[in-house]
Design an enzyme around this catalytic site. Structure first.
Site, short mmCIF file in Angstrom:
data_model
loop_
_atom_site.label_atom_id
_atom_site.label_comp_id
_atom_site.label_asym_id
_atom_site.label_seq_id
_atom_site.Cartn_x
_atom_site.Cartn_y
_atom_site.Cartn_z
N LYS A 29 -2.63 7.31 8.53
CA LYS A 29 -1.25 7.03 8.14
C LYS A 29 -0.32 7.64 9.19
O LYS A 29 -0.10 8.85 9.22
CB LYS A 29 -0.91 7.61 6.77
CG LYS A 29 0.44 7.04 6.24
CD LYS A 29 1.19 7.99 5.36
CE LYS A 29 2.10 8.92 6.10
NZ LYS A 29 3.28 8.25 6.75
N THR A 35 5.20 22.66 8.12
CA THR A 35 4.52 23.67 7.32
C THR A 35 4.72 23.41 5.83
O THR A 35 3.79 23.60 5.04
CB THR A 35 5.04 25.07 7.69
OG1 THR A 35 4.70 25.34 9.05
CG2 THR A 35 4.44 26.14 6.81
N VAL A 50 4.99 20.55 4.19
CA VAL A 50 4.05 19.53 3.72
C VAL A 50 2.61 20.04 3.84
O VAL A 50 1.77 19.77 2.98
CB VAL A 50 4.23 18.23 4.52
CG1 VAL A 50 3.19 17.18 4.12
CG2 VAL A 50 5.64 17.66 4.29
N GLY A 51 2.32 20.80 4.90
CA GLY A 51 0.99 21.35 5.06
C GLY A 51 0.57 22.23 3.90
O GLY A 51 -0.58 22.20 3.44
N GLU A 108 -2.32 21.21 11.50
CA GLU A 108 -1.61 21.67 12.70
C GLU A 108 -0.14 21.55 12.37
O GLU A 108 0.41 20.46 12.28
CB GLU A 108 -2.01 20.80 13.90
CG GLU A 108 -1.64 21.44 15.23
CD GLU A 108 -0.26 21.06 15.70
OE1 GLU A 108 0.66 21.90 15.53
OE2 GLU A 108 -0.09 19.96 16.23
N CYS A 159 5.85 20.84 18.80
CA CYS A 159 5.49 21.91 17.87
C CYS A 159 5.33 23.26 18.57
O CYS A 159 5.54 24.30 17.94
CB CYS A 159 4.22 21.55 17.11
SG CYS A 159 2.82 21.14 18.15
N GLU A 178 11.75 26.56 12.31
CA GLU A 178 11.51 25.55 13.33
C GLU A 178 12.64 24.52 13.31
O GLU A 178 12.93 23.92 12.27
CB GLU A 178 10.17 24.85 13.10
CG GLU A 178 9.84 23.86 14.21
CD GLU A 178 8.45 23.24 14.02
OE1 GLU A 178 7.71 23.14 15.02
OE2 GLU A 178 8.13 22.86 12.88
#
Length: 502
Positions: free
Chosen positions: A199, A254, A256-257, A274, A308, A404
């Protein structure tokens, strides 16, 4: 300045692919989303719609995962010998190489990136990735060992291990390096004999769809590679939660991670994350400033800061602080903003107006806190353009420094000694990349040992190689991509025990 891409500059192949609606690629076939819903494809240089993609729902994701499961367990792919997988990967590399310019053009229109950038880091690096990873297909060896089994002293046993494909991999990729990130996910899948449901970001899906066509042309069997497009809250969520997925490979924020990790843990899925970064770039007292100043500028301004591991925090020895800040500011002022297809452009637009607004908000917070800000302005008119910024005078705990931004915004600080620099550098929840600029070997080694980051660069920044593992510590992620570690993370080890006949 000229802001919009001149689409008449596109090759016929790129122009033809960009226009029109794009379907989902499932089980070797193209099909519309079950609901018929679509999403716009936007050119960030102008804000104009240039095409449409399908919005996949849960039913579409289920069909893709089921196709991937069939491809994994009961197909020619499951029985294919390693050298044949290697041949297919090399054939795919050839096809991408033959279309490198058209792929770069498609990516530039879709993402807003410079054509030189998309050619080098999306098209050409994808070719190198496949060629490197193809060699691993025939080298996934296990081990043998003479076992002790002390509680059965009269029987000898041999032990051995083998690596098997981990299974169906769900890959979710970001919008900053779209094609190459898709190939980074795809290549170890093909090398290890896994299958894939990809996706891509809803902002930048076009090259992933073209990649699916090239996989088919290269001889990848149906069901091995599937591409579903759509927004993360719908398509990505359904993919992460699907019980038929064995591993999740995610590159993105981060926030969503963390959600993916929680969901994966509830069903014991493997995952590789990542995530974000706030990488320090440290210019020591003995640094070569002729190299460090442009190095610091392009560590953050390359790809419009949408990287990133961008060097977004510059820690500069107090002796050099004014000179370095002035030098970086001069480079920032010289940057020519413009559309990616224009070879004279030095920096393209940000990916969307909504993302530009977020970047601008961070800069305004710094101004409100009393910081000195050079640049950092939204450009009036069409396109999501934002001028590169240098910020000084903030405390290193300020949100603009700690969060970030993913834009061309550099926060600069002075330090007095190495211990202070290391303390500030490590005082963040991220740990993806870091660089130290020094002429001293002992100082370089000291920083390498003490910086809390997945990659530490010495007198350079943002350099990646396919042989090196890439990943982060702390909230920058879990696991690695690339290198041996990235390949092996797509396998599971099975141990065997056999008695030795006398």
């Amino acid at each position: 300045m000229t802001t919009a891409n001149d689409l008449s500059l596109l090759s016929a192949k790129a122009a033809a692919f960009i226009s029109g609606e794009k379907a989902l690629f499932i089980d070797g076939e193209w099909r519309p989303a079950e609901t018929g819903e679509t999403l716009p494809v936007i050119d960030p240089s102008s804000g104009r719609e240039v095409g449409r993609i399908a919005q996949a729902g849960a039913a579409d994701v289920d069909a893709a995962v089921r196709a991937a499961r069939r491809g994994l367990e009961d197909s020619a792919w499951a029985r294919m010998r390693p050298h044949r997988r290697e041949e297919i990967m090399l054939r795919l590399a050839e096809l991408i190489g033959a279309e490198a310019q058209a792929l770069a053009e498609i990516e530039t229109v879709n993402s807003g990136k410079l054509i030189s950038n998309t050619r080098l880091f999306d098209a050409d690096l994808s070719v190198h990735t496949l060629r490197y990873m193809a060699g691993w297909a025939t080298k996934l060896h296990g081990e043998t060992m003479d076992l002790s089994v002390p509680y059965l002293p009269d029987v000898r046993f041999n032990g051995f291990t083998r690596r098997f494909p981990i299974g169906v991999v769900a890959a979710i990729t970001p919008w900053n390096v779209p094609l190459c990130q898709a190939v980074w996910k795809l290549a170890p899948v093909l090398a290890t004999g896994c299958t894939l449901v990809l996706k891509p970001s809803e902002f930048t899906s076009l090259t992933a769809l073209r990649l699916a066509e090239l996989c088919d042309e290269a001889g990848v069997p149906p069901g091995v590679v599937n591409v579903v497009t759509g927004v993360g809250e719908v398509t990505g969520k359904a993919l992460v939660e699907h019980p038929g997925v064995d591993k999740i490979s995610f590159t993105g924020s981060t926030r969503v991670g963390l959600e993916i990790a929680a969901q994966a843990a509830s069903t014991f899925k493997s995952y590789n994350l990542e995530l974000g970064g706030k990488s320090p770039l440290i210019i020591a007292e003995d640094a070569d400033l002729e190299k460090a100043i442009p190095g610091a500028a392009w560590a953050i301004y390359g790809n419009s800061g949408q990287n990133c591991c961008a060097g977004s925090r510059a820690l500069i020895h107090a002796r050099h602080f004014d000179r370095v800040v002035a030098g970086v500011a001069d480079i920032a002022a010289s940057v020519r903003l413009g559309p990616g297809l224009d070879p004279a452009s030095m920096m393209g637009p940000l990916v969307r107006d909504s993302h530009r607004a977020r970047v601008a908000q961070h800069v305004e917070r710094a101004r409100a806190a009393g910081a000195q800000v050079i640049g950092g302005e939204s450009v009036d008119g069409a396109g999501s353009y934002f001028t590169p910024a240098v910020i000084t005078g903030l405390d290193h705990t300020h949100p603009t420094v700690q969060q970030e931004i993913f834009g061309p915004v550099l926060c600069a600080f002075a330090f007095r000694d190495d211990d202070e620099a290391l303390r500030i550098a490590n005082d963040t929840r991220f740990g993806l990349g870091a660089s130290i600029w020094t002429e001293g070997l002992q100082r370089a080694n000291r920083y390498f040992e003490r910086l809390k980051a997945g990659t530490v660069w010495i007198n350079t920044h943002n350099i990646l190689d396919l042989a090196l593992p890439f990943g982060g510590t702390k909230e920058s992620g879990v696991g690695f991509e690339l290198g041996r570690e990235g390949v092996f993370s797509h396998t599971v080890v099975r141990a065997g025990v056999m008695p030795v006949a006398d």
